[in-house]
Design a protein around this motif. Sequence first.
Motif, mmCIF file in Angstrom:
data_model
loop_
_atom_site.group_PDB
_atom_site.id
_atom_site.type_symbol
_atom_site.label_atom_id
_atom_site.label_comp_id
_atom_site.label_asym_id
_atom_site.label_seq_id
_atom_site.Cartn_x
_atom_site.Cartn_y
_atom_site.Cartn_z
ATOM 1 N N PHE A 200 0.792 -1.201 0.076
ATOM 2 C CA PHE A 200 0.227 -0.077 0.016
ATOM 3 C C PHE A 200 0.842 1.265 0.074
ATOM 4 O O PHE A 200 0.300 2.245 -0.516
ATOM 5 C CB PHE A 200 -1.032 0.033 1.160
ATOM 6 C CG PHE A 200 -2.232 -0.803 0.865
ATOM 7 C CD1 PHE A 200 -3.288 0.048 -0.034
ATOM 8 C CD2 PHE A 200 -2.542 -2.196 0.931
ATOM 9 C CE1 PHE A 200 -4.270 -0.890 -0.482
ATOM 10 C CE2 PHE A 200 -3.636 -2.553 0.592
ATOM 11 C CZ PHE A 200 -4.646 -1.937 -0.250
ATOM 12 N N ILE A 201 2.100 1.176 0.565
ATOM 13 C CA ILE A 201 2.875 2.353 0.527
ATOM 14 C C ILE A 201 3.440 2.534 -1.103
ATOM 15 O O ILE A 201 3.287 3.782 -1.564
ATOM 16 C CB ILE A 201 4.305 2.211 1.575
ATOM 17 C CG1 ILE A 201 3.858 2.615 2.613
ATOM 18 C CG2 ILE A 201 5.540 2.961 1.000
ATOM 19 C CD1 ILE A 201 4.989 2.210 4.003
ATOM 20 N N VAL B 214 -3.063 -4.011 -7.629
ATOM 21 C CA VAL B 214 -2.661 -3.873 -6.298
ATOM 22 C C VAL B 214 -2.022 -5.303 -6.052
ATOM 23 O O VAL B 214 -1.019 -5.790 -5.415
ATOM 24 C CB VAL B 214 -3.716 -3.625 -5.336
ATOM 25 C CG1 VAL B 214 -3.110 -3.626 -3.693
ATOM 26 C CG2 VAL B 214 -4.194 -2.310 -5.415
ATOM 27 N N MET B 215 -2.673 -6.500 -6.566
ATOM 28 C CA MET B 215 -2.439 -7.729 -6.405
ATOM 29 C C MET B 215 -1.190 -8.097 -6.941
ATOM 30 O O MET B 215 -0.226 -8.807 -6.642
ATOM 31 C CB MET B 215 -3.406 -8.664 -6.901
ATOM 32 C CG MET B 215 -4.780 -8.527 -6.282
ATOM 33 S SD MET B 215 -4.765 -9.558 -4.609
ATOM 34 C CE MET B 215 -5.399 -10.841 -4.866
ATOM 35 N N ARG B 216 -0.911 -7.456 -8.214
ATOM 36 C CA ARG B 216 0.317 -7.568 -9.099
ATOM 37 C C ARG B 216 1.593 -7.042 -7.998
ATOM 38 O O ARG B 216 2.369 -7.446 -8.256
ATOM 39 C CB ARG B 216 0.196 -6.999 -10.335
ATOM 40 C CG ARG B 216 1.207 -7.433 -11.458
ATOM 41 C CD ARG B 216 0.670 -7.230 -12.605
ATOM 42 N NE ARG B 216 0.603 -5.716 -13.025
ATOM 43 C CZ ARG B 216 -0.608 -5.174 -13.475
ATOM 44 N NH1 ARG B 216 -1.417 -5.955 -13.688
ATOM 45 N NH2 ARG B 216 -0.436 -3.807 -13.725
ATOM 46 N N ILE B 217 1.285 -5.767 -7.691
ATOM 47 C CA ILE B 217 2.309 -5.060 -6.775
ATOM 48 C C ILE B 217 2.779 -6.052 -5.659
ATOM 49 O O ILE B 217 3.731 -6.456 -5.136
ATOM 50 C CB ILE B 217 1.832 -3.800 -6.053
ATOM 51 C CG1 ILE B 217 1.727 -2.833 -7.360
ATOM 52 C CG2 ILE B 217 2.659 -3.357 -5.139
ATOM 53 C CD1 ILE B 217 0.961 -1.629 -6.903
ATOM 54 N N VAL C 13 6.054 -10.276 -2.960
ATOM 55 C CA VAL C 13 6.296 -11.478 -2.466
ATOM 56 C C VAL C 13 7.881 -12.239 -3.213
ATOM 57 O O VAL C 13 8.516 -12.704 -2.407
ATOM 58 C CB VAL C 13 5.000 -12.449 -2.596
ATOM 59 C CG1 VAL C 13 5.348 -13.806 -2.295
ATOM 60 C CG2 VAL C 13 3.989 -12.109 -1.940
ATOM 61 N N ILE C 14 7.728 -12.176 -4.378
ATOM 62 C CA ILE C 14 8.858 -12.383 -5.162
ATOM 63 C C ILE C 14 10.125 -11.843 -4.554
ATOM 64 O O ILE C 14 11.143 -12.474 -4.348
ATOM 65 C CB ILE C 14 8.715 -12.179 -6.480
ATOM 66 C CG1 ILE C 14 7.715 -13.270 -7.096
ATOM 67 C CG2 ILE C 14 9.949 -12.548 -7.345
ATOM 68 C CD1 ILE C 14 7.118 -12.908 -8.563
ATOM 69 N N ASP C 15 10.280 -10.602 -4.319
ATOM 70 C CA ASP C 15 11.175 -9.861 -3.836
ATOM 71 C C ASP C 15 11.622 -10.497 -2.549
ATOM 72 O O ASP C 15 12.843 -10.565 -2.219
ATOM 73 C CB ASP C 15 10.991 -8.446 -3.736
ATOM 74 C CG ASP C 15 10.976 -7.789 -4.956
ATOM 75 O OD1 ASP C 15 11.424 -8.173 -5.895
ATOM 76 O OD2 ASP C 15 10.558 -6.478 -4.792
ATOM 77 N N HIS C 16 10.650 -10.764 -1.706
ATOM 78 C CA HIS C 16 10.923 -11.311 -0.172
ATOM 79 C C HIS C 16 11.544 -12.713 -0.496
ATOM 80 O O HIS C 16 12.512 -12.816 0.160
ATOM 81 C CB HIS C 16 9.662 -11.687 0.385
ATOM 82 C CG HIS C 16 9.504 -12.407 1.610
ATOM 83 N ND1 HIS C 16 10.338 -12.052 2.923
ATOM 84 C CD2 HIS C 16 9.143 -13.612 1.763
ATOM 85 C CE1 HIS C 16 10.323 -13.058 3.740
ATOM 86 N NE2 HIS C 16 9.432 -14.182 3.060
#
Lengths: 194, 48
Positions: free
Chosen positions: A56-57, A78-81, A86-89
């Motif tokens: 959300f940021i 938003v889901m794509r962000i 999640v992938i970055d994590h």
Amino acid sequence: MKDCTLSDAVLVNNYIKGDETALSTLIERHKQRIYSFIYSKVFDRDVSEDIFQDTFIKVIRTLKLGKYNEEGKFLPWVMRIAHNLVIDHFRKGNRMPKFEDNGEFSIFSIISDGDLNAEKRLIKDQVEEDLRNLIHELPEDQKEVLVMRMYRDMSFKEISDKTGVSINTALGRMRYALINLRKVIDKNNIVLTN
Amino acid sequence: MAKFYFMSSQREEKQLVPRKDTVDLILNYSKALSVIDYKNMKFEALLN
């Protein structure tokens, strides 16, 4: 909630125009779906909270900077962000060495966390971006000297050789570059501190 | 640290929502963030 009948597109539009309650409505409307999606990937409540917050940021910054152009497709966007975060994590997790604290030796006794926290990192990135934008607006000759001195760490002698002007001229350009930067910063009340 | 996923995972999934603190933080961040237009540039400022 008072805006529950409005579509996402209308709420997004209202939010861009300054209606903060529109964001609250959007979060209320979609939080369960977005949060569940994140949790279904990472299976950790704390990590899910972090990713939800970061999502959300990113949404807020994009909307406020006027970079959003997917009217009517708010949730998929938003889901794509969230998906990308999640992938970055997981990428970050793979790069980080893992240590097990077996009682005899604790890695935390020798490693301190000298990194900036999330908020300070955000501010630092923002300050650096603002400064880069300001420098970009300087007259070409002043910008050239400032970039060589501050970003490439060149001496005024080297700058003088490279640009073909005297050392005094290079010094003068640097001085005017700083004066001009200060002027714009003061005039617009831009805060460049962490 | 050991984690046990087999306990009540189905029940948990029904009520998966972020904490109120998290949502509040997002809303406060949004209120604090202002974008200043200057010429063709946009500056972000966090006003508390």
